[in-house]
Design a protein around this motif. Structure first.
Motif, PDB file in Angstrom:
ATOM      1  N   LEU A 482       0.843  -1.194   0.000  1.00  0.00           N
ATOM      2  CA  LEU A 482       0.000   0.000   0.000  1.00  0.00           C
ATOM      3  C   LEU A 482       0.876   1.241   0.000  1.00  0.00           C
ATOM      4  CD1 LEU A 482      -2.275  -1.183   2.952  1.00  0.00           C
ATOM      5  CD2 LEU A 482      -2.699  -1.584   0.514  1.00  0.00           C
ATOM      6  N   GLY A 483       0.480   2.247  -0.766  1.00  0.00           N
ATOM      7  CA  GLY A 483       1.261   3.471  -0.749  1.00  0.00           C
ATOM      8  C   GLY A 483       0.762   4.491  -1.746  1.00  0.00           C
ATOM      9  N   ASP A 484       1.462   5.606  -1.766  1.00  0.00           N
ATOM     10  CA  ASP A 484       1.147   6.702  -2.673  1.00  0.00           C
ATOM     11  C   ASP A 484       2.467   7.381  -3.029  1.00  0.00           C
ATOM     12  OD1 ASP A 484       0.151   8.821  -4.096  1.00  0.00           O
ATOM     13  OD2 ASP A 484      -0.838   9.806  -2.408  1.00  0.00           O
ATOM     14  N   LEU A 485       2.858   7.301  -4.287  1.00  0.00           N
ATOM     15  CA  LEU A 485       4.137   7.882  -4.696  1.00  0.00           C
ATOM     16  C   LEU A 485       4.177   9.384  -4.447  1.00  0.00           C
ATOM     17  CD1 LEU A 485       4.740   5.935  -8.030  1.00  0.00           C
ATOM     18  CD2 LEU A 485       5.687   5.449  -5.763  1.00  0.00           C
ATOM     19  N   ALA A 486       3.016  10.032  -4.446  1.00  0.00           N
ATOM     20  CA  ALA A 486       2.970  11.471  -4.180  1.00  0.00           C
ATOM     21  C   ALA A 486       3.260  11.788  -2.720  1.00  0.00           C
ATOM     22  CB  ALA A 486       1.611  12.037  -4.569  1.00  0.00           C
ATOM     23  N   GLN A 487       3.173  10.795  -1.829  1.00  0.00           N
ATOM     24  CA  GLN A 487       3.417  11.012  -0.413  1.00  0.00           C
ATOM     25  C   GLN A 487       4.789  10.490   0.019  1.00  0.00           C
ATOM     26  OE1 GLN A 487       0.000  10.406   2.317  1.00  0.00           O
ATOM     27  NE2 GLN A 487      -1.155   9.720   0.524  1.00  0.00           N
ATOM     28  N   ALA A 488       5.684  10.272  -0.923  1.00  0.00           N
ATOM     29  CA  ALA A 488       7.026   9.790  -0.591  1.00  0.00           C
ATOM     30  C   ALA A 488       7.815  10.908   0.083  1.00  0.00           C
ATOM     31  CB  ALA A 488       7.746   9.330  -1.852  1.00  0.00           C
ATOM     32  N   THR A 489       8.240  10.688   1.324  1.00  0.00           N
ATOM     33  CA  THR A 489       8.875  11.764   2.088  1.00  0.00           C
ATOM     34  C   THR A 489      10.230  11.391   2.679  1.00  0.00           C
ATOM     35  OG1 THR A 489       7.566  11.083   4.013  1.00  0.00           O
ATOM     36  CG2 THR A 489       6.696  12.896   2.682  1.00  0.00           C
ATOM     37  N   THR A 490      10.768  10.225   2.326  1.00  0.00           N
ATOM     38  CA  THR A 490      12.114   9.883   2.792  1.00  0.00           C
ATOM     39  C   THR A 490      13.103  10.106   1.657  1.00  0.00           C
ATOM     40  OG1 THR A 490      11.780   7.567   2.156  1.00  0.00           O
ATOM     41  CG2 THR A 490      11.273   8.167   4.438  1.00  0.00           C
ATOM     42  N   PRO A 491      14.360  10.412   1.987  1.00  0.00           N
ATOM     43  CA  PRO A 491      15.354  10.636   0.922  1.00  0.00           C
ATOM     44  C   PRO A 491      15.569   9.411   0.043  1.00  0.00           C
ATOM     45  CG  PRO A 491      16.147  11.458   3.044  1.00  0.00           C
ATOM     46  CD  PRO A 491      14.907  10.668   3.322  1.00  0.00           C
ATOM     47  N   TRP A 492      15.287   8.226   0.591  1.00  0.00           N
ATOM     48  CA  TRP A 492      15.519   6.986  -0.145  1.00  0.00           C
ATOM     49  C   TRP A 492      14.228   6.427  -0.736  1.00  0.00           C
ATOM     50  CZ3 TRP A 492      16.836   7.798   5.019  1.00  0.00           C
ATOM     51  CH2 TRP A 492      15.846   7.431   5.942  1.00  0.00           C
ATOM     52  N   ALA A 493      13.173   7.228  -0.786  1.00  0.00           N
ATOM     53  CA  ALA A 493      11.857   6.740  -1.207  1.00  0.00           C
ATOM     54  C   ALA A 493      11.872   6.257  -2.653  1.00  0.00           C
ATOM     55  CB  ALA A 493      10.822   7.848  -1.046  1.00  0.00           C
ATOM     56  N   SER A 494      10.943   5.367  -2.951  1.00  0.00           N
ATOM     57  CA  SER A 494      10.797   4.821  -4.303  1.00  0.00           C
ATOM     58  C   SER A 494      10.028   5.806  -5.171  1.00  0.00           C
ATOM     59  CB  SER A 494      10.058   3.489  -4.256  1.00  0.00           C
ATOM     60  OG  SER A 494      10.757   2.545  -3.472  1.00  0.00           O
ATOM     61  N   ARG A 495      10.317   5.758  -6.459  1.00  0.00           N
ATOM     62  CA  ARG A 495       9.632   6.622  -7.420  1.00  0.00           C
ATOM     63  C   ARG A 495       8.808   5.829  -8.429  1.00  0.00           C
ATOM     64  NH1 ARG A 495      10.488   9.519  -3.988  1.00  0.00           N
ATOM     65  NH2 ARG A 495      11.937  11.284  -3.857  1.00  0.00           N
ATOM     66  N   HIS A 653      13.413  20.765  -1.314  1.00  0.00           N
ATOM     67  CA  HIS A 653      12.099  21.386  -1.512  1.00  0.00           C
ATOM     68  C   HIS A 653      11.063  20.375  -1.984  1.00  0.00           C
ATOM     69  CE1 HIS A 653       9.470  24.830  -1.926  1.00  0.00           C
ATOM     70  NE2 HIS A 653       9.164  24.475  -3.170  1.00  0.00           N
ATOM     71  N   ALA A 654      11.450  19.455  -2.862  1.00  0.00           N
ATOM     72  CA  ALA A 654      10.489  18.471  -3.383  1.00  0.00           C
ATOM     73  C   ALA A 654       9.959  17.585  -2.268  1.00  0.00           C
ATOM     74  CB  ALA A 654      11.141  17.627  -4.476  1.00  0.00           C
ATOM     75  N   THR A 655      10.854  17.137  -1.391  1.00  0.00           N
ATOM     76  CA  THR A 655      10.418  16.315  -0.263  1.00  0.00           C
ATOM     77  C   THR A 655       9.524  17.122   0.669  1.00  0.00           C
ATOM     78  OG1 THR A 655      12.432  15.001  -0.373  1.00  0.00           O
ATOM     79  CG2 THR A 655      11.191  14.899   1.669  1.00  0.00           C
ATOM     80  N   GLY A 656       9.857  18.389   0.848  1.00  0.00           N
ATOM     81  CA  GLY A 656       9.025  19.252   1.683  1.00  0.00           C
ATOM     82  C   GLY A 656       7.618  19.409   1.128  1.00  0.00           C
ATOM     83  N   LEU A 657       7.496  19.533  -0.188  1.00  0.00           N
ATOM     84  CA  LEU A 657       6.169  19.645  -0.796  1.00  0.00           C
ATOM     85  C   LEU A 657       5.379  18.355  -0.636  1.00  0.00           C
ATOM     86  CD1 LEU A 657       6.960  21.592  -4.100  1.00  0.00           C
ATOM     87  CD2 LEU A 657       5.882  22.480  -2.025  1.00  0.00           C
ATOM     88  N   ARG A 658       6.064  17.213  -0.733  1.00  0.00           N
ATOM     89  CA  ARG A 658       5.364  15.944  -0.519  1.00  0.00           C
ATOM     90  C   ARG A 658       4.909  15.815   0.929  1.00  0.00           C
ATOM     91  NH1 ARG A 658       8.970  14.190  -4.686  1.00  0.00           N
ATOM     92  NH2 ARG A 658      10.675  13.822  -3.213  1.00  0.00           N
ATOM     93  N   ARG A 659       5.736  16.301   1.867  1.00  0.00           N
ATOM     94  CA  ARG A 659       5.319  16.299   3.272  1.00  0.00           C
ATOM     95  C   ARG A 659       4.082  17.184   3.456  1.00  0.00           C
ATOM     96  NH1 ARG A 659       6.837  12.769   6.801  1.00  0.00           N
ATOM     97  NH2 ARG A 659       9.060  13.191   6.498  1.00  0.00           N
ATOM     98  N   LEU A 660       4.068  18.337   2.811  1.00  0.00           N
ATOM     99  CA  LEU A 660       2.919  19.236   2.910  1.00  0.00           C
ATOM    100  C   LEU A 660       1.673  18.578   2.310  1.00  0.00           C
ATOM    101  CD1 LEU A 660       1.678  21.969   3.585  1.00  0.00           C
ATOM    102  CD2 LEU A 660       2.510  22.815   1.371  1.00  0.00           C
ATOM    103  N   TYR A 661       1.832  17.878   1.207  1.00  0.00           N
ATOM    104  CA  TYR A 661       0.714  17.165   0.580  1.00  0.00           C
ATOM    105  C   TYR A 661       0.089  16.171   1.559  1.00  0.00           C
ATOM    106  CZ  TYR A 661      -1.723  14.255  -2.911  1.00  0.00           C
ATOM    107  OH  TYR A 661      -2.656  13.549  -3.626  1.00  0.00           O
ATOM    108  N   VAL A 662       0.950  15.457   2.283  1.00  0.00           N
ATOM    109  CA  VAL A 662       0.467  14.525   3.298  1.00  0.00           C
ATOM    110  C   VAL A 662      -0.348  15.265   4.355  1.00  0.00           C
ATOM    111  CG1 VAL A 662       1.158  12.978   5.164  1.00  0.00           C
ATOM    112  CG2 VAL A 662       2.333  12.868   2.954  1.00  0.00           C
ATOM    113  N   CYS A 663       0.220  16.347   4.878  1.00  0.00           N
ATOM    114  CA  CYS A 663      -0.427  17.065   5.979  1.00  0.00           C
ATOM    115  C   CYS A 663      -1.739  17.717   5.552  1.00  0.00           C
ATOM    116  CB  CYS A 663       0.527  18.123   6.539  1.00  0.00           C
ATOM    117  SG  CYS A 663       2.030  17.448   7.292  1.00  0.00           S
ATOM    118  N   LEU A 664      -1.813  18.172   4.325  1.00  0.00           N
ATOM    119  CA  LEU A 664      -3.030  18.812   3.839  1.00  0.00           C
ATOM    120  C   LEU A 664      -4.192  17.836   3.714  1.00  0.00           C
ATOM    121  CD1 LEU A 664      -1.636  21.125   1.007  1.00  0.00           C
ATOM    122  CD2 LEU A 664      -2.801  21.895   3.086  1.00  0.00           C
ATOM    123  N   THR A 665      -3.900  16.566   3.587  1.00  0.00           N
ATOM    124  CA  THR A 665      -4.947  15.588   3.261  1.00  0.00           C
ATOM    125  C   THR A 665      -5.312  14.690   4.436  1.00  0.00           C
ATOM    126  OG1 THR A 665      -3.204  14.152   2.359  1.00  0.00           O
ATOM    127  CG2 THR A 665      -4.393  15.560   0.807  1.00  0.00           C
TER     128      THR A 665
END
Length: 697
Positions: A482-495, A653-665
């Motif tokens: 289970l997952g969401d590529l848009a919510q990847a927030t670790t430096p080693w996350a999968s794409r 910045h990209a990881t930060g935006l993904r973190r924000l996406y998580v928090c917004l939802t």
């Protein structure tokens, strides 16, 4: 429907009788004990099984025994659908388990494809009491219906259940599973499945209900071999802890990746993101493989085995041949050592038999356990201790260079090497990434035991080496990823999910995508979706299907004023803040005299401050949530504090935006975005234009 209609009264009487029969079933189990077993071992097993069955039959008066009913064929046969099976004294079903094949049409039947049923009924409940029902005809189109493959009428009961305020940990969605979700839940056990799910699509619930379904459909196999649910952190596991027990399933183990690899040694250290990312790189698997097999020594001496007045010899070249043959089989290192002893013993045995000496069937094993054979094999195929090997690899630059030649650059090797090595492996402070490497070494030595099925949530945040650790635990089983590529927030996350399946050693796995959002309000998901072109341009944006659009407020008002407006609302409230602001916001809440819990606090084992924030997480009305722990959680009302700081706190910045996406939802009903200055430009909002805006329908 009005509460006084005869049909509602009849259904209430049926519910009361079903509860009576469930109590009878439980009493019957309680009357049994181990005396019916033939021996003590069987008695213990029987008593354990009876205890599990008693727990499965527990009746919670707050939870309805059934939530739906289907009418089959000529309108004379009906089945009530519930969380567990209930039968009458004659064994006839009163309530059918939602996972039984007969229940499938309740979730999937449409006017276009009624699947053998003529009508569907949904029930409304309040604290376990039956309050209403709705009937839907599958054969007679509703007014305005078009005969399509969607339900023929809107269900107020279904919507009310989805909209019901959330309190406490996550609850099951068994009464509201949608057709596309049910297809995933009931997919075959042998198939590894990836569920790419946008926020609010219910992917976590789908994964847990799939585990419950598989435990029902393959009870013996999964109970014997095990089911493992893997979550991103302990708070998340506490949040989902009640879902499977509510469905009558208590056989699944829940753990984080840190807990899984922590069986080798405790996690006692953290490290910079670049080091952890490198340690999570799949190339480290080959480095570790080389390190393990580098211990084998090419035999130069002859094995001499005294036996009576004879001395039997195995030349060095034959020993080398034996080693080559064993390595060609690609066995685990420790098994190879055992096979070498038996290969050497076999060569001696052949020589003995050629003299005409008669040996019994045990001779081969006896020869393999003689001291000369054991000592010779140990010299050329020495035992390897996992922690000592990893210690040497990280502390000895020359050994690392030998094992990493052609794989890692000199810069990368330098990054891996400890600047100040500990004195001994026992004194080393291992990080999570270290223990994942240690887990790989352990598997190179001895095969890791496989379970029947693994459900892993937020899988996009796992490194390649972490995925390998899970994959080998499902080597003879399957996974629900289970997952969401848009919510990847670790430096080693999968794409890419294909990469994930490759690291899990399940390249033939199937990917399903959920985009219909049943939880996040439309206004909120539309705001969050503005980030997708920057964080996951290839993903299909989620679509909110709820009629209620919720409430979205963007404001620069003081935090005290914002909280005053939401803490009196019904349902749970989550205050999501940048991790660095946790202490200051905590002080603000304490000074305001608010009772709250801090998500993740149970992991830190810190005392409550001033006796104010002493509530348990997810059981409190107000939860203070560090942004890094928000993933997977949901609250009726969310206050998102300082989004720009949440973005800035991440390594890039990209990881930060993904973190924000998580928090917004994370919001189910309302979201207040409270900012101190500029908003991230990717949101496309002008601060002066939107401050105080309430763009709800």
């Amino acid at each position: 429907m009005p509460a006084d209609v005869p049909e509602l009264t009849k259904e209430r009487e049926f519910l009361a009788e079903a509860r009576t029969q469930l109590g009878r079933m439980r009493d019957r189990v309680a009357s049994l004990d181990g005396r019916y077993a033939g021996d003590r071992v069987s008695a213990d097993a029987l008593e354990a099984a009876l205890a599990r069955r008693m727990e499965q039959l527990t009746d919670d008066p707050e939870i309805p025994l059934f939530f739906g009913r289907i009418t089959v064929g000529d309108d004379t046969e009906t089945f009530h659908i519930g969380r567990r099976h209930v039968s009458d004294p004659d064994g006839e079903p009163m309530v059918v388990d939602w996972r039984a094949p007969v229940s499938t049409p309740f979730y999937r039947a449409t006017p276009k494809e009624p699947q053998g049923i003529t009508a569907r009924r949904r029930y409304g409940f309040a604290r376990g009491h039956l309050t209403a029902f709705e009937d839907e005809s599958l054969t007679r189109p509703e007014p305005g219906g078009d005969g399509s493959d969607v339900p023929s009428a809107h269900s107020d009961i279904l919507e009310a259940e989805i909209e019901r305020p959330r309190t406490g940990p996550m609850r099951d969605i068994v009464a509201t599973i949608q057709p596309e979700q049910d297809v995933i839940v009931r997919m075959p056990l042998e198939r590894t499945l990836v569920v790419q799910g946008a926020p609010g699509t219910g992917k976590t619930a789908v994964g847990l209900h799939r585990a419950a379904y598989l435990l029902y459909a393959h009870r013996d196999q999964l109970t014997r071999r095990g089911v493992l649910v893997v979550g991103p952190n302990k708070s998340f596991l506490r949040y989902i802890r009640d879902v499977l027990p509510a469905l009558g399933e208590i056989h699944a183990t829940q753990a984080t990746i840190e807990e899984i690899v922590g069986e080798h040694a405790p996690v006692r250290a953290t490290e910079p993101a670049d080091v952890a990312t490198l340690k999570g790189d799949v190339r480290l698997a080959e480095v570790l493989r080389r390190a393990v097999w580098s211990h084998i020594v090419t035999p130069q001496d002859t094995l001499v085995l005294p036996r009576g007045s004879f001395r039997w010899r195995v030349p060095a070249y034959e020993a080398r041949e034996a080693i080559e043959q064993i390595r060609a089989r690609e066995v685990r290192y420790a098994l190879g050592a055992a096979q070498l002893r038996h290969a050497l013993a076999h060569r001696v045995l052949v020589q003995i038999e050629e003299t005409g000496d008669a040996l019994d069937d045990r001779a081969w094993d006896v020869l393999a356990r003689t001291k000369p054979v054991r000592d010779y094999a140990a010299a050329v195929w020495p035992a390897v201790e996992p922690r000592r090997l990893l210690f040497r690899l990280l502390a000895d630059p020359e050994f690392l260079a030998e094992c990493a030649e052609g794989i890692l650059s000199e810069t990368e090797q330098h990054l891996l090497t400890w600047a100040r090595p500990p004195r001994t492996p026992g004194s080393a402070r291992w990080s999570t990434a270290d223990l994942v490497l240690l887990d790989e070494i352990v598997d190179l030595l001895d095969r890791t035991e496989s379970v029947a099925h693994i459900v892993v949530d937020e899988a996009q945040d796992l490194s390649a080496m972490m995925l390998r650790a899970l994959g080998r635990r499902a080597a003879t089983g399957s996974l629900t990823v289970l997952g969401d590529l848009a919510q990847a927030t670790t430096p080693w996350a999968s794409r890419d999910w294909a990469d994930v399946l490759g690291h899990l050693a399940k390249p033939d796995g199937h990917v399903e995508q959920l985009t219909a959002g049943f939880r996040v309000p439309a206004d909120v998901i539309e705001l969050a979706a503005r980030l997708l072109p920057s964080i996951a341009p290839g993903l299909e944006p989620p679509t909110a299907v709820r009629r209620a659009r919720g409430r979205l407020t963007i404001t620069a008002a003081p935090l005290d004023d914002v909280l005053a407006g939401v803490t009196g609302l019904e349902g749970s409230v989550g205050l999501i803040v940048p991790d660095g602001a946790l202490a200051s916001v905590r002080a603000t809440l304490t000074a305001a005299g608010l009772t709250f819990a801090v998500v993740g606090e149970q992991d830190d084992e810190r005392p409550a401050a001033d006796g104010v924030d002493d509530a348990s997480e997810f059981d409190a009305h107000l939860d203070l949530v560090p942004a890094t722990l928000a993933k997977g959680l949901e609250f009726d009302h969310v206050v998102l504090h300082d989004p720009a700081a949440i973005v800035a706190a991440e390594p890039n910045h990209a990881t930060g935006l993904r973190r924000l996406y998580v928090c917004l939802t994370r919001a189910v009903t309302s979201l207040v975005v409270r900012h101190d200055g500029d908003l991230p430009p990717e949101l496309g909002l002008d601060v002066e234009a939107v401050t105080g805006l309430v763009p709800s329908a």
